[in-house]
Design a protein around this motif. Structure first.
Motif, mmCIF file in Angstrom:
data_model
loop_
_atom_site.group_PDB
_atom_site.id
_atom_site.type_symbol
_atom_site.label_atom_id
_atom_site.label_comp_id
_atom_site.label_asym_id
_atom_site.label_seq_id
_atom_site.Cartn_x
_atom_site.Cartn_y
_atom_site.Cartn_z
ATOM 1 N N UNK A 15 -66.092 -31.107 3.530
ATOM 2 C CA UNK A 15 -66.699 -30.705 2.260
ATOM 3 C C UNK A 15 -65.855 -29.650 1.554
ATOM 4 N N UNK A 16 -65.395 -28.675 2.307
ATOM 5 C CA UNK A 16 -64.564 -27.624 1.714
ATOM 6 C C UNK A 16 -63.240 -28.215 1.235
ATOM 7 N N UNK A 17 -62.679 -29.142 2.026
ATOM 8 C CA UNK A 17 -61.423 -29.763 1.630
ATOM 9 C C UNK A 17 -61.558 -30.538 0.334
ATOM 10 N N UNK A 18 -62.642 -31.306 0.211
ATOM 11 C CA UNK A 18 -62.858 -32.086 -1.013
ATOM 12 C C UNK A 18 -63.128 -31.172 -2.201
ATOM 13 N N UNK A 19 -63.983 -30.177 -2.002
ATOM 14 C CA UNK A 19 -64.309 -29.254 -3.083
ATOM 15 C C UNK A 19 -63.072 -28.488 -3.545
ATOM 16 N N UNK A 20 -62.283 -27.997 -2.588
ATOM 17 C CA UNK A 20 -61.077 -27.245 -2.934
ATOM 18 C C UNK A 20 -60.104 -28.079 -3.747
ATOM 19 N N UNK A 21 -59.953 -29.330 -3.365
ATOM 20 C CA UNK A 21 -59.041 -30.216 -4.102
ATOM 21 C C UNK A 21 -59.494 -30.385 -5.546
ATOM 22 N N UNK A 22 -60.779 -30.638 -5.760
ATOM 23 C CA UNK A 22 -61.266 -30.908 -7.109
ATOM 24 C C UNK A 22 -61.245 -29.657 -7.990
ATOM 25 N N UNK A 23 -61.522 -28.501 -7.393
ATOM 26 C CA UNK A 23 -61.453 -27.253 -8.161
ATOM 27 C C UNK A 23 -60.024 -27.006 -8.632
#
Length: 299
Positions: free
Chosen positions: A31-39
């Motif tokens: 979740x953090x990996x996906x969120x970080x990428x999109x931000x």
């Protein structure tokens, strides 16, 4: 020469993306990996929007397009990130090779496109048999691996649905506006999902994960997007579709060489069947376009 370089750069980007997705979630969580990428992706797209002097329209068609793009960015990508915990990275690229066929099938239903024929149906059956072989290989590893394949299939379905939805809306918005608008919807959803399901900053953020997140956000999301549309402008769509034939093989080899992911005989057979189905499907499309061009010349 520039188009050829852009084509091969795009092949390399798409081949490395599955492995980067897998690495980005190891340590901080998927979740953090996906969120970080999109931000990071949104932080890169907003300045690009200003530099290109583009505005985000807020018409009904524009908002529908942003929602369709967000379906892919949030729904499809989140499913892929979840699945990457349980299956080798190369498998993700192989299963996504079915996306063009799924898109054509949806277009036949939702856009009334004449995309069904005996050859196409044969391609779908071959692709499905390859997928079943992949499922069999996954079950040998464990139940979670089979669920991972199902999640990637769901992701490919959402991506295909997003593409057909965008085509149906037909807003004719610049690509940079579509992606930025979709990210503006998807990023708050990612943050809310992360906050509700975890909400804690990772105690450790390995260098591999950090570099992967930055690479995916700043390079794969922005440079990859720009290269794709550049290549699409200068090459026929059938040639661009060859990328989906090249990337699965490279992803499998990269995952095996760099991440020591297994390459069993079943995986290779399943990959060969899916790639054969895609090649058959794309060759039929190419032949139909040549026939249309010949008819136009005669007219």
């Amino acid at each position: 020469m520039r188009v050829a370089l852009a084509f091969f750069a795009l092949v390399l980007l798409w081949s490395t993306t599955p492995l980067a997705i897998k690495w980005s979630g190891e340590g901080p969580g998927y979740l953090f990996g996906a969120m970080g990428r999109m931000v990071i992706g949104l932080a890169c797209m907003l300045p690009a929007l200003l530099v290109m002097r583009q505005k985000l329209p807020l018409s009904t068609k524009a908002l529908s397009t942003y929602l369709a793009v967000a379906l892919q960015i949030y729904g499809a990508m989140l499913s892929t990130y979840w699945a990457a915990q349980f299956i080798p990275s190369g498998w993700i690229s192989v299963i996504f090779g079915l996306t063009p066929m799924m898109t054509a099938l949806m277009a036949a239903v939702w856009l009334a496109e004449k995309s069904l024929s005996p050859v196409k149906i044969l391609a779908y059956l071959i692709g499905f048999s390859g997928l079943m072989v992949m499922f069999g290989s996954a079950l040998e590893i464990g139940r979670e691996s089979a669920l991972g394949i199902a999640a990637v299939m769901f992701s490919a379905f959402l991506q295909s649905a997003s593409s057909v939805w965008i085509k149906r809306v037909n807003s004719k918005l610049p690509a940079v506006c579509q992606v930025t608008g979709g990210l503006l919807i998807a990023v708050p959803l990612y943050i809310a999902t992360w906050f509700c399901m975890n909400g804690q900053w990772p105690e450790t953020l390995p260098a591999t994960s950090l570099v992967s997140i930055i690479y995916l956000g700043a390079i794969a999301t922005t440079v990859g997007f720009a290269l794709y549309y550049y290549v699409l402008i200068h090459l026929p769509a059938t040639q661009v579709a060859l990328i989906t034939l090249l990337t699965p093989i490279l992803s499998l080899l990269l995952g095996n060489a760099v991440n020591h992911e297994p390459l069993s005989s079943k995986v290779l057979i399943g990959t060969a069947l899916i790639m054969s189905a895609l090649l058959l499907h794309q060759s039929k499309l190419s032949g139909r376009k040549r026939q249309k061009a010949a008819l136009k010349k005669r007219a």
